[in-house]
Design an enzyme around this catalytic site. Structure first.
Site, PDB file in Angstrom:
ATOM      1  N   ASN A 152      -1.683 -47.582   0.609  1.00 38.30           N
ATOM      2  CA  ASN A 152      -0.532 -48.466   0.395  1.00 38.30           C
ATOM      3  C   ASN A 152       0.698 -47.894   1.101  1.00 38.30           C
ATOM      4  O   ASN A 152       0.608 -46.874   1.774  1.00 38.30           O
ATOM      5  CB  ASN A 152      -0.282 -48.661  -1.105  1.00 38.30           C
ATOM      6  CG  ASN A 152      -0.055 -47.329  -1.794  1.00 38.30           C
ATOM      7  OD1 ASN A 152       0.916 -46.637  -1.518  1.00 38.30           O
ATOM      8  ND2 ASN A 152      -0.982 -46.944  -2.665  1.00 38.30           N
ATOM      9  N   ASP A 198      -5.777 -48.428  -7.204  1.00 41.59           N
ATOM     10  CA  ASP A 198      -6.547 -48.809  -8.399  1.00 41.59           C
ATOM     11  C   ASP A 198      -8.044 -48.858  -8.110  1.00 41.59           C
ATOM     12  O   ASP A 198      -8.853 -48.715  -9.015  1.00 41.59           O
ATOM     13  CB  ASP A 198      -6.081 -50.192  -8.885  1.00 41.59           C
ATOM     14  CG  ASP A 198      -4.702 -50.104  -9.522  1.00 41.59           C
ATOM     15  OD1 ASP A 198      -4.472 -49.159 -10.289  1.00 41.59           O
ATOM     16  OD2 ASP A 198      -3.852 -50.969  -9.224  1.00 41.59           O
ATOM     17  N   LYS A 240     -19.303 -44.010  11.062  1.00 45.98           N
ATOM     18  CA  LYS A 240     -18.363 -45.101  11.305  1.00 45.98           C
ATOM     19  C   LYS A 240     -19.088 -46.456  11.267  1.00 45.98           C
ATOM     20  O   LYS A 240     -20.179 -46.578  11.853  1.00 45.98           O
ATOM     21  CB  LYS A 240     -17.733 -44.896  12.694  1.00 45.98           C
ATOM     22  CG  LYS A 240     -16.716 -45.925  13.062  1.00 45.98           C
ATOM     23  CD  LYS A 240     -16.157 -45.664  14.448  1.00 45.98           C
ATOM     24  CE  LYS A 240     -15.292 -46.830  14.865  1.00 45.98           C
ATOM     25  NZ  LYS A 240     -14.878 -46.730  16.250  1.00 45.98           N
ATOM     26  N   PRO A 263      -9.902 -43.800 -11.724  1.00 55.26           N
ATOM     27  CA  PRO A 263      -9.400 -43.431 -13.058  1.00 55.26           C
ATOM     28  C   PRO A 263      -7.911 -43.743 -13.144  1.00 55.26           C
ATOM     29  O   PRO A 263      -7.186 -43.629 -12.154  1.00 55.26           O
ATOM     30  CB  PRO A 263      -9.628 -41.915 -13.123  1.00 55.26           C
ATOM     31  CG  PRO A 263      -9.800 -41.472 -11.710  1.00 55.26           C
ATOM     32  CD  PRO A 263     -10.362 -42.644 -10.949  1.00 55.26           C
ATOM     33  N   ASP A 264      -7.460 -44.163 -14.322  1.00 55.78           N
ATOM     34  CA  ASP A 264      -6.024 -44.367 -14.536  1.00 55.78           C
ATOM     35  C   ASP A 264      -5.447 -43.010 -14.956  1.00 55.78           C
ATOM     36  O   ASP A 264      -5.631 -42.562 -16.085  1.00 55.78           O
ATOM     37  CB  ASP A 264      -5.798 -45.433 -15.612  1.00 55.78           C
ATOM     38  CG  ASP A 264      -4.336 -45.831 -15.676  1.00 55.78           C
ATOM     39  OD1 ASP A 264      -3.464 -44.943 -15.552  1.00 55.78           O
ATOM     40  OD2 ASP A 264      -4.057 -47.038 -15.836  1.00 55.78           O
ATOM     41  N   ILE A 265      -4.770 -42.374 -14.008  1.00 57.68           N
ATOM     42  CA  ILE A 265      -4.331 -40.984 -14.224  1.00 57.68           C
ATOM     43  C   ILE A 265      -3.320 -40.892 -15.354  1.00 57.68           C
ATOM     44  O   ILE A 265      -3.455 -40.076 -16.277  1.00 57.68           O
ATOM     45  CB  ILE A 265      -3.734 -40.406 -12.916  1.00 57.68           C
ATOM     46  CG1 ILE A 265      -4.799 -40.441 -11.818  1.00 57.68           C
ATOM     47  CG2 ILE A 265      -3.219 -38.986 -13.132  1.00 57.68           C
ATOM     48  CD1 ILE A 265      -4.284 -40.169 -10.421  1.00 57.68           C
ATOM     49  N   PHE A 306       5.951 -45.317 -13.690  1.00 55.65           N
ATOM     50  CA  PHE A 306       6.670 -46.270 -12.845  1.00 55.65           C
ATOM     51  C   PHE A 306       5.834 -47.544 -12.835  1.00 55.65           C
ATOM     52  O   PHE A 306       4.600 -47.471 -12.910  1.00 55.65           O
ATOM     53  CB  PHE A 306       6.790 -45.752 -11.412  1.00 55.65           C
ATOM     54  CG  PHE A 306       8.026 -44.941 -11.166  1.00 55.65           C
ATOM     55  CD1 PHE A 306       8.166 -43.680 -11.707  1.00 55.65           C
ATOM     56  CD2 PHE A 306       9.055 -45.445 -10.376  1.00 55.65           C
ATOM     57  CE1 PHE A 306       9.305 -42.922 -11.482  1.00 55.65           C
ATOM     58  CE2 PHE A 306      10.198 -44.707 -10.137  1.00 55.65           C
ATOM     59  CZ  PHE A 306      10.335 -43.445 -10.684  1.00 55.65           C
ATOM     60  N   LYS A 353       3.010 -52.455 -19.418  1.00 54.97           N
ATOM     61  CA  LYS A 353       2.388 -51.169 -19.002  1.00 54.97           C
ATOM     62  C   LYS A 353       2.846 -50.028 -19.904  1.00 54.97           C
ATOM     63  O   LYS A 353       2.072 -49.113 -20.200  1.00 54.97           O
ATOM     64  CB  LYS A 353       2.731 -50.847 -17.545  1.00 54.97           C
ATOM     65  CG  LYS A 353       1.864 -51.622 -16.571  1.00 54.97           C
ATOM     66  CD  LYS A 353       2.151 -51.307 -15.124  1.00 54.97           C
ATOM     67  CE  LYS A 353       1.290 -52.214 -14.237  1.00 54.97           C
ATOM     68  NZ  LYS A 353       1.748 -52.318 -12.875  1.00 54.97           N
ATOM     69  N   LYS A 398      -0.333 -48.312 -21.585  1.00 56.46           N
ATOM     70  CA  LYS A 398      -0.668 -46.949 -21.132  1.00 56.46           C
ATOM     71  C   LYS A 398      -0.082 -45.896 -22.067  1.00 56.46           C
ATOM     72  O   LYS A 398      -0.150 -44.705 -21.772  1.00 56.46           O
ATOM     73  CB  LYS A 398      -0.186 -46.734 -19.695  1.00 56.46           C
ATOM     74  CG  LYS A 398      -0.815 -47.704 -18.691  1.00 56.46           C
ATOM     75  CD  LYS A 398      -0.544 -47.297 -17.255  1.00 56.46           C
ATOM     76  CE  LYS A 398      -1.078 -48.332 -16.266  1.00 56.46           C
ATOM     77  NZ  LYS A 398      -1.558 -47.766 -15.012  1.00 56.46           N
TER      78      LYS A 398
HETATM   79  O1  PMT Z   1       6.975 -43.522  -2.356  1.00 56.12           O
HETATM   80  P1  PMT Z   1       8.096 -44.499  -2.025  1.00 56.12           P
HETATM   81  O2  PMT Z   1       7.920 -45.123  -0.681  1.00 56.12           O
HETATM   82  O3  PMT Z   1       9.454 -43.877  -2.224  1.00 56.12           O
HETATM   83  O4  PMT Z   1       8.001 -45.703  -3.064  1.00 56.12           O
HETATM   84  C1  PMT Z   1       8.237 -45.499  -4.412  1.00 56.12           C
HETATM   85  C2  PMT Z   1       7.292 -46.326  -5.282  1.00 56.12           C
HETATM   86  C3  PMT Z   1       7.536 -47.812  -5.068  1.00 56.12           C
HETATM   87  C4  PMT Z   1       5.839 -45.980  -4.964  1.00 56.12           C
HETATM   88  C5  PMT Z   1       7.608 -45.900  -6.768  1.00 56.12           C
HETATM   89  O5  PMT Z   1       8.932 -46.152  -7.069  1.00 56.12           O
HETATM   90  C6  PMT Z   1       6.727 -46.633  -7.749  1.00 56.12           C
HETATM   91  O6  PMT Z   1       7.035 -47.724  -8.191  1.00 56.12           O
HETATM   92  N1  PMT Z   1       5.582 -45.995  -8.130  1.00 56.12           N
HETATM   93  C7  PMT Z   1       4.530 -46.574  -8.951  1.00 56.12           C
HETATM   94  C8  PMT Z   1       3.568 -47.322  -8.091  1.00 56.12           C
HETATM   95  C9  PMT Z   1       2.400 -47.907  -8.855  1.00 56.12           C
HETATM   96  O7  PMT Z   1       1.303 -47.571  -8.578  1.00 56.12           O
HETATM   97  O8  PMT Z   1       2.726 -48.669  -9.832  1.00 56.12           O
HETATM   98  P2  PMT Z   1       1.639 -49.412 -10.808  1.00 56.12           P
HETATM   99  O9  PMT Z   1       2.427 -50.435 -11.520  1.00 56.12           O
HETATM  100  O10 PMT Z   1       0.432 -49.842 -10.046  1.00 56.12           O
HETATM  101  O11 PMT Z   1       1.179 -48.252 -11.792  1.00 56.12           O
HETATM  102  C10 PMT Z   1       1.811 -48.014 -13.056  1.00 56.12           C
HETATM  103  C11 PMT Z   1       1.782 -46.533 -13.383  1.00 56.12           C
HETATM  104  O12 PMT Z   1       0.430 -46.092 -13.503  1.00 56.12           O
HETATM  105  C12 PMT Z   1       2.405 -45.659 -12.331  1.00 56.12           C
HETATM  106  O13 PMT Z   1       3.101 -44.630 -13.012  1.00 56.12           O
HETATM  107  C13 PMT Z   1       1.220 -45.099 -11.558  1.00 56.12           C
HETATM  108  O14 PMT Z   1       1.505 -43.802 -11.011  1.00 56.12           O
HETATM  109  C14 PMT Z   1       0.163 -45.015 -12.646  1.00 56.12           C
HETATM  110  N2  PMT Z   1      -1.223 -45.164 -12.179  1.00 56.12           N
HETATM  111  C15 PMT Z   1      -1.658 -46.335 -11.623  1.00 56.12           C
HETATM  112  C16 PMT Z   1      -2.974 -46.478 -11.280  1.00 56.12           C
HETATM  113  C17 PMT Z   1      -3.853 -45.385 -11.496  1.00 56.12           C
HETATM  114  N3  PMT Z   1      -5.132 -45.487 -11.163  1.00 56.12           N
HETATM  115  N4  PMT Z   1      -3.399 -44.256 -12.025  1.00 56.12           N
HETATM  116  C18 PMT Z   1      -2.115 -44.118 -12.368  1.00 56.12           C
HETATM  117  O15 PMT Z   1      -1.699 -43.056 -12.853  1.00 56.12           O
END
Ligand code: PMT
Length: 410
Positions: A210, A279, A289, A309-311, A327, A341, A345
């Site tokens: 991403n 995800d 390849k 895994p959802d960390i 975030f 969320k 979570k």
């Molecule tokens: O890195 P930059 O370019 O500065 O951009 C910043 C950002 C937009 C990446 C940052 O501000 C941000 O929003 N980060 C969270 C991105 C994200 O994956 O959001 P989410 O809504 O999909 O996930 C929610 C939370 O679960 C997040 O804290 C994420 O780290 C966590 N997560 C998600 C999926 C997963 N498999 N494991 C996780 O821990």
């Protein structure tokens, strides 16, 4: 006063009679554990020698913008980035006017414009010059740009006048400089942050990822160090430099990030999940390849994805979890999805990030967020990620301490 310990201060010295007090100021700053780099204007050198300030700061003094040798050693942009704080003392009426006017006609004004560190001025000038309406207008302009003014104080002046315009005494300047750093708020705290994207391999030359640049997470790591925390940064692949004084663990995929987080979780007080974790990952990573069929332009390719895994959820689910901040990157219904969320979570706080706007969120230098918790909803207006990170850390630090007190009294 622990707040200046290990802080990097660029001390700007401009040409006023109070320049002799800069020597004492450097002594106070270094005694409190700050590292000081001095930048002098040419007028300042008429009042005090660079050699004196070099001896006291234990660093070469920076004088010229266009000196190739000096630029090669530590250029103006490097100095601007290096600083945790830029303090100009004394700041003359002329310097303030140039800064208010956005001029960049010497090393000091250039780095003041370039830095994202807090910028503070200790004005020093004749009382008439201080009272002059243009100087006052400049002050207003500087305050509106979040530049702080320490003083001036009132009293007898070198020219024989009595009135406002004396530079604050060095001890008072140092106290106010320490106040710039909120804390102590995270002193003694172990804090882990995830940042950047993850990459999920498809074959030896392709991956799913991403647009995360790591800027937000790295800014948080830097701000957490400034606030006194011991910081572990678990980072996906990014191209920005790691902040100093942070332990960085580089990972590539979500599963590696998951492993690095749990392998280093022991003793962490706060966990911030800022990484954009993929995800999904391909169910199978191909060893060779994938070759396209040269004779079939309408060929399609199916890649079966499975969930990663959802960390962050796995950190919240620990028997004794740290204080967990997530975030939420959303493109619509930002606050509602973030609140969902937060609950799902089991997070303590969540930072809602509207990533539908290319000016904020992924890869941008600026951001604009809301932070939500059980009893909290605060919007932080658009600012650089560095400025925003400091604001977020203040809120996170305060909430952590309330949470900790509740835990201890439960
Ligand atoms: O890195 P930059 O370019 O500065 O951009 C910043 C950002 C937009 C990446 C940052 O501000 C941000 O929003 N980060 C969270 C991105 C994200 O994956 O959001 P989410 O809504 O999909 O996930 C929610 C939370 O679960 C997040 O804290 C994420 O780290 C966590 N997560 C998600 C999926 C997963 N498999 N494991 C996780 O821990």
């Amino acid at each position: 006063m622990q707040r200046l310990r290990n802080k990097r201060v660029v001390l700007g010295v401009t040409g006023g009679i109070a320049a002799y007090k800069s020597a004492e100021l450097i002594r106070h700053l270094t005694k409190l554990g700050a590292e000081v780099q001095v930048v002098m204007t040419s007028a300042a050198c008429e009042f005090i020698t660079p050699l004196t300030l070099q001896a006291l700061s234990h660093n070469p003094v920076h004088l010229d913008l266009l000196d190739t040798k000096a630029e090669a050693a530590m250029g103006h942009i490097e100095l601007a980035r290096w600083a945790d704080l830029v303090l100009v003392a004394p700041a003359t009426a002329d310097f303030m006017a140039r800064l208010a006017g956005g001029l960049a006609n010497d090393l000091l004004t250039t780095l003041c414009l370039a830095t994202s560190a807090p910028l503070c001025l200790a004005p020093a000038m004749n009382q008439g010059m201080w009272r002059d309406s243009k100087t006052q207008q400049n002050c207003q302009e500087l305050l509106e740009r979040n530049i702080r003014l320490f003083g001036p104080s009132d009293g007898s002046q070198a020219c024989g006048d009595i009135g406002p315009g004396r530079m604050l005494e060095p001890e008072l300047i140092v106290e106010q400089a320490a106040d710039v750093f909120e804390s102590d708020i995270l002193t003694g705290i172990n804090l882990m942050i995830t940042a950047g994207p993850t990459r999920e391999e498809i074959d030896p030359v392709r991956y799913i990822s991403n647009y995360s640049s790591g800027k937000m997470g790295y800014a948080l790591a830097e701000a957490a160090v400034e606030a006194g925390a011991t910081v572990t940064l678990v980072s996906g692949p990014v191209t920005i430099p790691a902040p100093d004084r942070v332990s960085v663990i580089d990972v590539t995929s979500a599963r590696e990030m998951h492993q690095a987080v749990h392998g280093n979780m022991n003793g962490q007080d706060i966990f911030i999940g800022c990484a954009a974790v993929s995800d999904y990952r391909p169910e199978e990573i191909l060893r060779e390849k994938i070759k396209k069929d040269p004779d079939n332009a309408s060929e399609t390719l199916d890649i079966r994805l499975v969930r990663n895994p959802d960390i962050i959820a796995s950190v919240s689910a620990l028997e004794q979890p740290p204080f967990v901040v997530g975030f939420a990157a959303e493109t619509q219904n930002v606050l509602n999805y973030a609140a969902d969320k937060l609950n799902r979570k089991q997070l303590d706080l969540i930072v809602a990030n509207d990533v539908s706007d290319r000016e904020i969120g992924f890869s941008s230098d600026n951001n604009e967020v809301a932070i939500l918790g059980k009893d909290l909803e605060e919007t932080l207006p658009r600012a650089s990620k560095k400025v925003l990170a400091r604001k977020l850390l203040k809120i996170i630090g305060r909430s952590y301490h309330t949470w900790k007190t509740e835990q201890e009294s439960a």
